[in-house]
Motif scaffolding. Structure first.
Motif, short mmCIF file in Angstrom:
data_model
loop_
_atom_site.label_atom_id
_atom_site.label_comp_id
_atom_site.label_asym_id
_atom_site.label_seq_id
_atom_site.Cartn_x
_atom_site.Cartn_y
_atom_site.Cartn_z
N GLN A 1 -0.07 -13.41 -2.56
CA GLN A 1 0.68 -13.48 -3.82
C GLN A 1 -0.14 -12.91 -4.98
O GLN A 1 0.38 -12.20 -5.84
CB GLN A 1 1.08 -14.93 -4.09
N PHE A 2 -1.45 -13.20 -5.01
CA PHE A 2 -2.31 -12.60 -6.03
C PHE A 2 -2.22 -11.08 -5.96
O PHE A 2 -2.07 -10.39 -6.97
CB PHE A 2 -3.77 -13.02 -5.81
N ARG A 3 -2.31 -10.55 -4.76
CA ARG A 3 -2.31 -9.09 -4.57
C ARG A 3 -1.00 -8.48 -5.09
O ARG A 3 -1.00 -7.47 -5.79
CB ARG A 3 -2.50 -8.78 -3.09
N LEU A 4 0.12 -9.11 -4.74
CA LEU A 4 1.41 -8.58 -5.15
C LEU A 4 1.54 -8.59 -6.68
O LEU A 4 2.01 -7.61 -7.28
CB LEU A 4 2.54 -9.41 -4.52
N ARG A 5 1.11 -9.65 -7.33
CA ARG A 5 1.24 -9.74 -8.78
C ARG A 5 0.37 -8.68 -9.47
O ARG A 5 0.79 -8.06 -10.46
CB ARG A 5 0.85 -11.14 -9.26
N LEU B 1 0.83 -1.21 0.00
CA LEU B 1 0.00 0.00 0.00
C LEU B 1 0.86 1.25 0.00
O LEU B 1 0.46 2.29 -0.55
CB LEU B 1 -0.92 0.00 1.23
N ARG B 2 2.04 1.18 0.60
CA ARG B 2 2.95 2.32 0.62
C ARG B 2 3.76 2.45 -0.66
O ARG B 2 4.52 3.41 -0.83
CB ARG B 2 3.94 2.17 1.79
N GLY B 3 3.65 1.47 -1.52
CA GLY B 3 4.45 1.47 -2.73
C GLY B 3 5.84 0.94 -2.55
O GLY B 3 6.71 1.09 -3.43
N GLU B 4 6.11 0.26 -1.44
CA GLU B 4 7.43 -0.30 -1.14
C GLU B 4 7.47 -1.74 -1.63
O GLU B 4 7.34 -2.70 -0.85
CB GLU B 4 7.71 -0.20 0.36
N VAL B 5 7.67 -1.90 -2.92
CA VAL B 5 7.52 -3.21 -3.56
C VAL B 5 8.56 -4.21 -3.07
O VAL B 5 8.24 -5.37 -2.78
CB VAL B 5 7.57 -3.07 -5.09
N VAL B 6 9.80 -3.78 -2.98
CA VAL B 6 10.86 -4.71 -2.55
C VAL B 6 10.59 -5.21 -1.14
O VAL B 6 10.71 -6.42 -0.86
CB VAL B 6 12.24 -4.02 -2.63
N ALA B 7 10.21 -4.29 -0.24
CA ALA B 7 9.90 -4.70 1.12
C ALA B 7 8.72 -5.66 1.14
O ALA B 7 8.71 -6.66 1.88
CB ALA B 7 9.58 -3.47 1.99
N ALA B 8 7.72 -5.39 0.31
CA ALA B 8 6.55 -6.28 0.23
C ALA B 8 6.96 -7.66 -0.25
O ALA B 8 6.50 -8.68 0.28
CB ALA B 8 5.50 -5.67 -0.71
N GLN B 9 7.83 -7.72 -1.24
CA GLN B 9 8.28 -9.01 -1.76
C GLN B 9 9.06 -9.79 -0.71
O GLN B 9 8.87 -11.00 -0.54
CB GLN B 9 9.15 -8.79 -3.01
N ASN B 10 9.93 -9.08 0.02
CA ASN B 10 10.74 -9.76 1.05
C ASN B 10 9.87 -10.32 2.18
O ASN B 10 10.07 -11.46 2.63
CB ASN B 10 11.78 -8.79 1.61
N GLN B 11 8.93 -9.50 2.64
CA GLN B 11 8.06 -9.96 3.72
C GLN B 11 7.18 -11.12 3.25
O GLN B 11 6.94 -12.08 3.99
CB GLN B 11 7.17 -8.80 4.22
N LEU B 12 6.73 -11.05 2.00
CA LEU B 12 5.89 -12.12 1.46
C LEU B 12 6.67 -13.42 1.36
O LEU B 12 6.17 -14.49 1.71
CB LEU B 12 5.34 -11.72 0.09
N ALA B 13 7.91 -13.33 0.90
CA ALA B 13 8.74 -14.54 0.79
C ALA B 13 8.92 -15.20 2.16
O ALA B 13 8.85 -16.43 2.29
CB ALA B 13 10.09 -14.19 0.18
N SER B 14 9.13 -14.38 3.18
CA SER B 14 9.30 -14.91 4.53
C SER B 14 7.99 -15.49 5.06
O SER B 14 7.98 -16.55 5.69
CB SER B 14 9.80 -13.81 5.46
N GLY B 15 6.88 -14.80 4.77
CA GLY B 15 5.59 -15.25 5.28
C GLY B 15 5.04 -16.47 4.59
O GLY B 15 4.12 -17.12 5.11
#
Length: 855
Positions: free
Chosen positions: A659-663, A619-633
């Protein structure tokens, strides 16, 4: 404290007094007596003392919510005194007191007397100017105060040099001066006593109390020593204990002599000794007549048992030295106490040497204590008991008549579920189910609740409802039980999963309120209803009520809840903080969520916190952080053991959905369409309509993102149509501005369709308002070019702050009205100025009025 208390009462200010002891570390007991103390302030508050054992009410945790509501509505001043607070060590009870401090209204004050610094977050209160501290040096008498006390209040004719000597030797310690006054009373030569008196604070009490005790008449001395084994005294109890008939007169005589006897009611039926005196008396009894101690405790136990108070009876029986009598009491009452949810008390008794030495001879009691330890989250200890019972059955030293093998399996299945090993639990329940019968009442009831939970995770909703109905009928046959609200919550969870938000909310409210008059749960476990209800309220955008519930109940949930309720409680609070614009608070909650998950060995809780961090980062537009947290989760080691089961906390926030949301938000929406449609089809087939709603929302966004706007808006309209009937709001709003853009587009299309569904249009406007977007846009105006009005930019809480500002309220008054800190109010004011482009509160009010925000 007593002086202040009496002064307040003389001024007509409502007051209550709660003197604590170590037993008040039991959260149920603490809540019951806290409510009773508040009833002295407001008699409209329902009693929390119940029928059984005179201890805990039908619903202490529901009583806590009622209490918070009464306090918020109380008009005028009140003061509650908590004395001897140093005995409180339970983190849960300390957490509850912290929460009560946070919800105290403007006219409420809490006065705490403690010999140690309590762990109540005093630094925060001190920083906010909400704390007045009176430390030890300030409590000491000055020379003038010492003289006034000894001469005027105690009536002692002492010389000036005697008073100075006592002041110096006691260092002005009021308790020591009180004891000195008792020692000096009736002495013919007080000067001589003062000259020979010496000692430090550490030894004064014992020296003087011994002196006071030695000068009592022998009947009084024996009465004091004999009754020292009692926590509370009444004339009939003392008569039975000491085998005499004049206890009423002796109690009155001791009170008149000011020998540390404190009445507990206005009729003076019950008393207790002051803590300073009772410990000394017990020590003296053990030294002077050790052979009498066991007999005194046994007679006390017999009296309490004969008056229908088994808990108090067992407490004395633990100290009476008669193991057979103790175990007989436990066999007679432990099962009833288990049904009533007194698990902490039972777990504490299990640790007593007198119980441990004989428990192996009582297999039925072992099973009861196993349940108590399990429900207290002490799984290793309960599993040891189960292993011992299993070994006895295998060796032939125990038979089915002693303990049914299926009862052991039922308890193991329940432990697996509480450890978040849901798949293993479900497999064991499938084996147990055909063998459990109503002849095993507790196992049968737990089957309905816990197996029902597993069936819900397997999406076998009809079967789950059947088992829950069986549990309800069994509870109604037996009477009061903590299992009833658990069953109500699971029924509500089924409704929630199937998209029936209104029914679910009603069921959760009933569970929190106690399950209805026919069920009357004792207990602790309806606390989990607060987590379920808060989640439902959050979904309906009732943020204030959801936040209030969780702020009050979170300490209890940390202690008593199953994994899913812990997960949803933290996640909902974090989302509310985000909605308020308090991102740092949201981060703190997610940090704590991970810490609690690690502490309790719940990897799914840790993973869900990281999925939530991924959503927020996106939501903040921090895509890399979102990807990293998603990979861990999304670590397979966490989710693979579930074997495809759908747990309540992850129904709409699971790895696949994240994952749907991120894509979709990172330019890969086209590749998401097919798997999204398949997931939606599967959710519908399972009747998981809440999950289907979330997937439909994401599918609509994906279609719009790939240029299929008409198809996307049709899908979005279908989702909104479904949501409007039940009041689902946050499922849309939590997807953020991108989704709100398409909801705005849907509003335009509805406006252009003359004669369209007014109810649907109204719900769309509600969604936009909840998402911080103006619901009033000219039809056809492109949402991408629409600048939201100030009303849309400002959050609901910021508008509340603005309205209070116009009423002339200062920061502290606003904080008290909204139950937040002054720091939070200042943060809201800064945000308002930024959003309105203003420089002061006066300027903000003027601009808000100009734009019609305060109409």
């Amino acid at each position: 404290m007593v002086q202040y208390y009496l002064q307040l009462r003389d001024r007509g200010i409502a007051t209550g007094w709660f003197r604590l002891d170590k037993a008040d570390n039991d959260v149920d007991r603490f809540l019951a007596y806290l409510v009773e103390a508040f009833r002295a302030i407001d008699t409209a508050i329902p009693s929390a003392l119940g029928r059984y054992d005179g201890a805990v009410a039908n619903d202490t945790h529901g009583a806590m919510l009622d209490l918070a509501g009464h306090l918020a509505a109380f008009e005028g001043e009140f003061v509650l005194f908590l004395d001897d607070f140093e005995v409180i060590e339970s983190p849960v009870v300390l957490g509850l007191v912290r929460q009560f401090i946070d919800v105290l209204p403007a006219g409420g004050r809490l006065v705490i007397g403690s010999r140690t610094v309590p762990d109540l977050g005093l630094g925060r209160l001190r920083a906010h100017g909400q704390l007045v501290e009176i430390e030890t040096p300030q409590l000491r008498f000055s020379s003038a105060e010492t003289a006034a006390f000894l001469r005027q209040q105690r009536g002692l004719a002492l010389r000036d040099d005697d008073i100075l000597r006592l002041q110096h030797r006691t260092e002005g310690w009021p308790a020591a001066l009180w004891l000195v006054s008792l020692a000096l009373r009736d002495r013919s030569d007080p000067h001589r006593f003062v000259e020979t008196f010496d000692g430090s604070n550490a030894s004064i009490a014992d020296y003087l109390v011994e002196d006071v005790l030695a000068r009592q008449a022998e009947p009084v001395r024996r009465f004091l020593l004999g009754t020292s084994v009692l926590q509370e005294l009444s004339a009939p109890l003392c008569d039975h204990l000491l085998q005499r008939g004049d206890s009423h007169e002796l109690l009155a005589q001791i009170e008149r002599a000011h020998l540390f006897l404190v009445p507990q009611d206005s009729e003076r039926h019950w008393y207790r000794y002051h803590a300073l005196f009772s410990g000394f008396l017990r020590d003296q009894l053990r030294q002077s007549a050790p052979q009498e101690v066991h007999g005194l405790h046994q007679r006390a136990a017999q009296w309490w048992a004969g008056h229908g108070k088994p808990t108090r009876a067992i407490e004395h029986a633990l100290q009476c030295g008669d193991g057979d009598y103790l175990m007989a009491l436990l066999q007679a009452h432990a099962n009833d106490l288990l049904w009533l949810g007194r698990t902490r008390t039972l777990a504490r008794w299990h640790a007593a040497p007198a119980v441990a030495a004989r428990l192996a001879q009582h297999p039925a009691l072992m099973l009861i204590f196993g349940w108590a330890l399990t429900l207290a989250h002490r799984y290793d200890e309960s599993l040891k008991l189960l292993d011992t019972l299993q070994a006895g059955l295998a060796a032939g030293t125990l038979g089915e008549q002693d303990v049914p093998a299926v009862a052991i399996s039922v308890q193991r299945a329940f432990i697996l579920a509480m450890q978040d090993r849901v798949k293993e639990s479900a497999e064991l329940w499938h084996v147990c189910t055909p063998r459990v019968t109503p002849a095993q009442p507790f196992s049968y009831a737990m089957l309905g609740a816990s197996y029902g939970f597993c069936l819900v995770a397997e999406s076998r909703f009809a079967e789950a409802r059947g088992f829950l109905e069986q549990a309800r009928r069994r509870v109604q046959e037996i009477g009061d039980s903590f299992i009833a609200p658990m069953a109500l919550c699971l029924e509500g969870a089924i409704d929630f999963a199937q998209g029936h938000l209104r029914n679910a909310t009603s069921g959760f409210r009933a569970a929190l309120a106690g399950g209805g008059a026919a069920l009357l749960p004792q207990a602790a476990n309806n606390t989990v209803a607060a987590a379920f209800l808060a989640e439902a309220l959050y979904e309906a955008n009732a943020l204030d009520e959801a936040e209030r519930l969780l702020n009050i109940y979170l300490p209890l949930l940390k202690d008593a809840a199953a994994p899913d309720q812990l997960i949803t409680s933290f996640a909902v609070l974090a989302r509310i903080a985000c909605a308020r614009g308090h991102q740092s608070r949201a981060d703190e909650l997610l940090d704590e969520m991970e810490v609690v998950g690690h502490r309790h060995g719940l990897p799914r809780m840790v993973a869900t916190a990281r999925l939530e961090r991924s959503r927020v980062a996106l939501l903040r537009g921090e895509v890399v952080a979102a990807q990293n947290q998603l990979a861990s989760g999304c670590d397979e080691r966490t989710w693979q053991p579930l074997g495809g089961l759908v747990t309540h906390a992850n129904d709409t926030e699971a790895p696949a959905i994240a994952q749907f949301r991120l894509r979709i938000r990172t330019g890969r929406a086209e590749a998401t369409l097919a798997p999204l449609k398949q997931a939606l089809k599967e959710a519908d087939a399972l009747q998981r309509h809440r999950r289907a709603l979330k997937l439909s929302i994401l599918l609509a966004e994906a279609l719009c993102a790939t240029g299929q706007t008409a198809a996307g808006l049709r899908r979005l309209r279908d989702a909104v149509q479904f949501a409007a009937g039940e009041g689902f709001v946050r499922s849309f709003v939590d997807e953020g501005p991108m989704l709100m853009r398409w909801v705005g587009e849907l509003q335009d299309s509805l406006a252009e369709a003359h004669g369209g569904d007014a109810g649907l249009a109204g719900f769309v406007a509600r969604l936009l308002a909840a998402g911080g977007v103006s619901p009033q846009r000219p039809a056809g105006q492109p949402p991408a070019s629409t600048a939201p009005t100030s009303a849309g930019v400002l959050s609901e809480r910021e508008l509340q702050v603005l309205r209070l500002l116009t009423g002339g309220h200062r920061n502290r008054a606003i904080a008290e009205r909204l139950f937040v800190s002054e720091t939070t109010v200042k943060a809201h004011l800064r945000s308002i100025n930024v959003k309105l482009g203003t420089e002061s509160r006066t300027h903000a009010i003027a601009v808000a009025r100009q734009r019609g925000l305060l109409d």
